[in-house]
Design a protein around this motif. Structure first.
Motif, PDB file in Angstrom:
ATOM      1  N   ILE A   1       0.841  -1.195   0.000  1.00 22.63           N
ATOM      2  CA  ILE A   1       0.000   0.000   0.000  1.00 22.63           C
ATOM      3  C   ILE A   1       0.876   1.245   0.000  1.00 22.63           C
ATOM      4  CG2 ILE A   1      -2.003  -1.059   1.109  1.00 22.63           C
ATOM      5  CD1 ILE A   1      -1.046   0.069   3.758  1.00 22.63           C
ATOM      6  N   SER A   2       0.288   2.366  -0.383  1.00 20.37           N
ATOM      7  CA  SER A   2       0.989   3.651  -0.413  1.00 20.37           C
ATOM      8  C   SER A   2       0.558   4.492   0.786  1.00 20.37           C
ATOM      9  CB  SER A   2       0.644   4.406  -1.698  1.00 20.37           C
ATOM     10  OG  SER A   2       1.085   3.692  -2.820  1.00 20.37           O
ATOM     11  N   PRO A   3       1.401   5.428   1.202  1.00 22.64           N
ATOM     12  CA  PRO A   3       1.050   6.265   2.351  1.00 22.64           C
ATOM     13  C   PRO A   3      -0.094   7.233   2.082  1.00 22.64           C
ATOM     14  CG  PRO A   3       3.216   6.840   1.497  1.00 22.64           C
ATOM     15  CD  PRO A   3       2.755   5.653   0.737  1.00 22.64           C
ATOM     16  N   VAL A   4      -0.351   7.544   0.814  1.00 22.37           N
ATOM     17  CA  VAL A   4      -1.513   8.358   0.453  1.00 22.37           C
ATOM     18  C   VAL A   4      -2.270   7.643  -0.663  1.00 22.37           C
ATOM     19  CG1 VAL A   4      -0.529  10.589   1.149  1.00 22.37           C
ATOM     20  CG2 VAL A   4      -0.227   9.811  -1.175  1.00 22.37           C
ATOM     21  N   SER A   5      -3.568   7.759  -0.650  1.00 24.96           N
ATOM     22  CA  SER A   5      -4.404   7.089  -1.649  1.00 24.96           C
ATOM     23  C   SER A   5      -4.600   7.968  -2.877  1.00 24.96           C
ATOM     24  CB  SER A   5      -5.769   6.757  -1.046  1.00 24.96           C
ATOM     25  OG  SER A   5      -6.471   7.958  -0.765  1.00 24.96           O
ATOM     26  N   VAL A   6      -4.990   7.332  -3.975  1.00 22.83           N
ATOM     27  CA  VAL A   6      -5.291   8.081  -5.200  1.00 22.83           C
ATOM     28  C   VAL A   6      -6.447   9.041  -4.942  1.00 22.83           C
ATOM     29  CG1 VAL A   6      -6.092   7.894  -7.589  1.00 22.83           C
ATOM     30  CG2 VAL A   6      -4.405   6.280  -6.726  1.00 22.83           C
ATOM     31  N   SER A   7      -7.453   8.618  -4.191  1.00 18.36           N
ATOM     32  CA  SER A   7      -8.592   9.511  -3.929  1.00 18.36           C
ATOM     33  C   SER A   7      -8.164  10.738  -3.122  1.00 18.36           C
ATOM     34  CB  SER A   7      -9.732   8.769  -3.238  1.00 18.36           C
ATOM     35  OG  SER A   7      -9.311   8.246  -2.008  1.00 18.36           O
ATOM     36  N   LYS A   8      -7.218  10.558  -2.199  1.00 22.29           N
ATOM     37  CA  LYS A   8      -6.704  11.707  -1.436  1.00 22.29           C
ATOM     38  C   LYS A   8      -5.946  12.663  -2.365  1.00 22.29           C
ATOM     39  CE  LYS A   8      -5.830  13.918   2.389  1.00 22.29           C
ATOM     40  NZ  LYS A   8      -6.887  14.621   3.091  1.00 22.29           N
ATOM     41  N   VAL A   9      -5.184  12.114  -3.309  1.00 18.50           N
ATOM     42  CA  VAL A   9      -4.454  12.945  -4.273  1.00 18.50           C
ATOM     43  C   VAL A   9      -5.437  13.670  -5.174  1.00 18.50           C
ATOM     44  CG1 VAL A   9      -2.846  12.897  -6.228  1.00 18.50           C
ATOM     45  CG2 VAL A   9      -2.368  11.536  -4.181  1.00 18.50           C
ATOM     46  N   GLU A  10      -6.474  12.976  -5.639  1.00 20.15           N
ATOM     47  CA  GLU A  10      -7.498  13.633  -6.474  1.00 20.15           C
ATOM     48  C   GLU A  10      -8.144  14.789  -5.717  1.00 20.15           C
ATOM     49  OE1 GLU A  10      -9.027   9.979  -9.318  1.00 20.15           O
ATOM     50  OE2 GLU A  10      -9.890  10.171  -7.307  1.00 20.15           O
ATOM     51  N   GLN A  11      -8.424  14.582  -4.443  1.00 14.53           N
ATOM     52  CA  GLN A  11      -9.008  15.632  -3.620  1.00 14.53           C
ATOM     53  C   GLN A  11      -8.024  16.801  -3.478  1.00 14.53           C
ATOM     54  OE1 GLN A  11      -9.746  14.334   0.376  1.00 14.53           O
ATOM     55  NE2 GLN A  11     -10.830  16.187   0.954  1.00 14.53           N
ATOM     56  N   HIS A  12      -6.759  16.491  -3.221  1.00 17.59           N
ATOM     57  CA  HIS A  12      -5.730  17.524  -3.054  1.00 17.59           C
ATOM     58  C   HIS A  12      -5.556  18.359  -4.328  1.00 17.59           C
ATOM     59  CE1 HIS A  12      -2.010  19.415  -1.684  1.00 17.59           C
ATOM     60  NE2 HIS A  12      -1.437  19.022  -2.802  1.00 17.59           N
ATOM     61  N   LEU A  13      -5.579  17.692  -5.472  1.00 13.26           N
ATOM     62  CA  LEU A  13      -5.380  18.374  -6.754  1.00 13.26           C
ATOM     63  C   LEU A  13      -6.681  18.903  -7.359  1.00 13.26           C
ATOM     64  CD1 LEU A  13      -2.812  15.901  -8.381  1.00 13.26           C
ATOM     65  CD2 LEU A  13      -2.331  18.084  -7.244  1.00 13.26           C
ATOM     66  N   ARG A  14      -7.795  18.611  -6.688  1.00 15.02           N
ATOM     67  CA  ARG A  14      -9.124  19.022  -7.156  1.00 15.02           C
ATOM     68  C   ARG A  14      -9.435  18.433  -8.531  1.00 15.02           C
ATOM     69  NH1 ARG A  14      -6.946  23.722  -4.591  1.00 15.02           N
ATOM     70  NH2 ARG A  14      -8.098  24.170  -2.694  1.00 15.02           N
ATOM     71  N   ILE A  15      -9.181  17.139  -8.660  1.00 12.09           N
ATOM     72  CA  ILE A  15      -9.477  16.407  -9.897  1.00 12.09           C
ATOM     73  C   ILE A  15     -10.758  15.620  -9.663  1.00 12.09           C
ATOM     74  CG2 ILE A  15      -8.695  14.572 -11.446  1.00 12.09           C
ATOM     75  CD1 ILE A  15      -5.832  15.367 -10.719  1.00 12.09           C
ATOM     76  N   SER A  16     -11.701  15.750 -10.578  1.00  6.78           N
ATOM     77  CA  SER A  16     -12.991  15.087 -10.376  1.00  6.78           C
ATOM     78  C   SER A  16     -13.206  13.872 -11.278  1.00  6.78           C
ATOM     79  CB  SER A  16     -14.136  16.090 -10.555  1.00  6.78           C
ATOM     80  OG  SER A  16     -14.070  16.667 -11.845  1.00  6.78           O
ATOM     81  N   ASP A  17     -12.429  13.737 -12.344  1.00  9.23           N
ATOM     82  CA  ASP A  17     -12.629  12.569 -13.207  1.00  9.23           C
ATOM     83  C   ASP A  17     -11.528  11.537 -12.934  1.00  9.23           C
ATOM     84  OD1 ASP A  17     -10.394  12.737 -15.265  1.00  9.23           O
ATOM     85  OD2 ASP A  17     -11.292  14.728 -15.478  1.00  9.23           O
ATOM     86  N   GLU A  18     -11.766  10.332 -13.398  1.00  7.99           N
ATOM     87  CA  GLU A  18     -10.837   9.235 -13.128  1.00  7.99           C
ATOM     88  C   GLU A  18      -9.854   8.982 -14.268  1.00  7.99           C
ATOM     89  OE1 GLU A  18     -12.897   5.742 -11.893  1.00  7.99           O
ATOM     90  OE2 GLU A  18     -13.942   6.762 -10.283  1.00  7.99           O
ATOM     91  N   SER A  19      -9.802   9.860 -15.249  1.00  4.01           N
ATOM     92  CA  SER A  19      -8.973   9.623 -16.434  1.00  4.01           C
ATOM     93  C   SER A  19      -7.475   9.650 -16.136  1.00  4.01           C
ATOM     94  CB  SER A  19      -9.307  10.643 -17.530  1.00  4.01           C
ATOM     95  OG  SER A  19      -8.952  11.946 -17.106  1.00  4.01           O
ATOM     96  N   GLU A  20      -7.077  10.243 -15.018  1.00  2.31           N
ATOM     97  CA  GLU A  20      -5.651  10.372 -14.722  1.00  2.31           C
ATOM     98  C   GLU A  20      -5.183   9.476 -13.588  1.00  2.31           C
ATOM     99  OE1 GLU A  20      -3.545  13.858 -15.501  1.00  2.31           O
ATOM    100  OE2 GLU A  20      -5.363  15.087 -15.530  1.00  2.31           O
ATOM    101  N   ARG A  21      -5.982   8.496 -13.220  1.00  2.00           N
ATOM    102  CA  ARG A  21      -5.636   7.634 -12.082  1.00  2.00           C
ATOM    103  C   ARG A  21      -4.288   6.939 -12.252  1.00  2.00           C
ATOM    104  NH1 ARG A  21      -9.658   7.291  -8.320  1.00  2.00           N
ATOM    105  NH2 ARG A  21      -8.975   5.410  -7.283  1.00  2.00           N
ATOM    106  N   ASP A  22      -3.993   6.424 -13.439  1.00  2.00           N
ATOM    107  CA  ASP A  22      -2.704   5.755 -13.664  1.00  2.00           C
ATOM    108  C   ASP A  22      -1.552   6.740 -13.480  1.00  2.00           C
ATOM    109  OD1 ASP A  22      -3.937   3.339 -14.154  1.00  2.00           O
ATOM    110  OD2 ASP A  22      -3.819   3.518 -16.342  1.00  2.00           O
ATOM    111  N   HIS A  23      -1.728   7.938 -14.024  1.00  2.00           N
ATOM    112  CA  HIS A  23      -0.693   8.966 -13.878  1.00  2.00           C
ATOM    113  C   HIS A  23      -0.519   9.337 -12.404  1.00  2.00           C
ATOM    114  CE1 HIS A  23       1.908  12.276 -14.807  1.00  2.00           C
ATOM    115  NE2 HIS A  23       1.057  13.158 -14.316  1.00  2.00           N
ATOM    116  N   LEU A  24      -1.610   9.476 -11.686  1.00  2.00           N
ATOM    117  CA  LEU A  24      -1.540   9.828 -10.264  1.00  2.00           C
ATOM    118  C   LEU A  24      -0.857   8.729  -9.451  1.00  2.00           C
ATOM    119  CD1 LEU A  24      -5.023  11.504  -9.695  1.00  2.00           C
ATOM    120  CD2 LEU A  24      -2.810  12.606 -10.145  1.00  2.00           C
ATOM    121  N   GLU A  25      -1.123   7.470  -9.795  1.00  2.00           N
ATOM    122  CA  GLU A  25      -0.457   6.370  -9.095  1.00  2.00           C
ATOM    123  C   GLU A  25       1.055   6.426  -9.289  1.00  2.00           C
ATOM    124  OE1 GLU A  25      -2.334   2.680 -10.184  1.00  2.00           O
ATOM    125  OE2 GLU A  25      -4.210   3.250  -9.196  1.00  2.00           O
TER     126      GLU A  25
END
Length: 170
Positions: A10-34
């Motif tokens: 596991i990672s210390p921060v989740s993808v959903s937490k990063v999406e919230q931090h960056l204010r991203i609402s769509d899932e198109s960048e999940r691989d990039h965020l990971e």
């Protein structure tokens, strides 16, 4: 010399937490965020000389071990095994200090391999300052996807280095 024998699951921060931090609402960048999470986590671990999440490490010593051996990479969780000349050493042959992150052998050995575990398996145990530093790094990587920029950027006060200063192992 050391090598990682088992990486964190596991990672210390989740993808959903990063999406919230960056204010991203769509899932198109999940691989990039990971990949950004992994890069930012690697940066923090290298800067602090720690492993944040549970990591299994093997260290090889080819010199006589007759004094305490400091086991790096953060808080020692356990010693899994110790081998001397490819023979498993009984745990009565050494003492472990979890306070000093070290192991002391009763006798002097060479050709030793120490398998140990550092880090935490609970994301809630990761200090908020480390999580925030990871998020700041991810934000920088996300906003500046190229190595060069025409902007004259400045570090923010209380940025990554300030957040991580007390977690650095030297």
């Amino acid at each position: 010399m050391y090598k990682i024998t088992k990486r964190p699951l596991i990672s210390p921060v989740s993808v959903s937490k990063v999406e919230q931090h960056l204010r991203i609402s769509d899932e198109s960048e999940r691989d990039h965020l990971e990949s950004l999470i992994q890069a930012a986590t690697d940066y923090v671990e290298q800067y602090c000389n720690i492993k944040i999440m549970t990591t299994h490490i093997a260290i090889e010593l080819n010199t006589k071990a007759n004094q305490p051996i400091q086991l790096l990479f953060g808080d020692l969780k356990s010693i899994e095994s110790v081998y001397v000349d490819d023979v498993l050493l009984d745990n009565s042959e050494y003492r472990v200090s979890y306070i000093k992150n070290s192991i002391v052998f009763n006798n002097s050995y060479s050709n030793t391999v120490i398998n140990f575990v550092v880090g935490t398996d609970d994301v809630n145990e990761v200090p908020p300052a480390i999580k925030q530093a990871i998020l700041l790094i991810i934000g920088t990587f996300y906003e500046h996807r190229e190595q060069q920029t025409e902007l004259n950027l400045k570090e923010i006060p209380f940025g990554v280095e300030n957040l991580l200063a007390k977690f650095r192992y030297m």
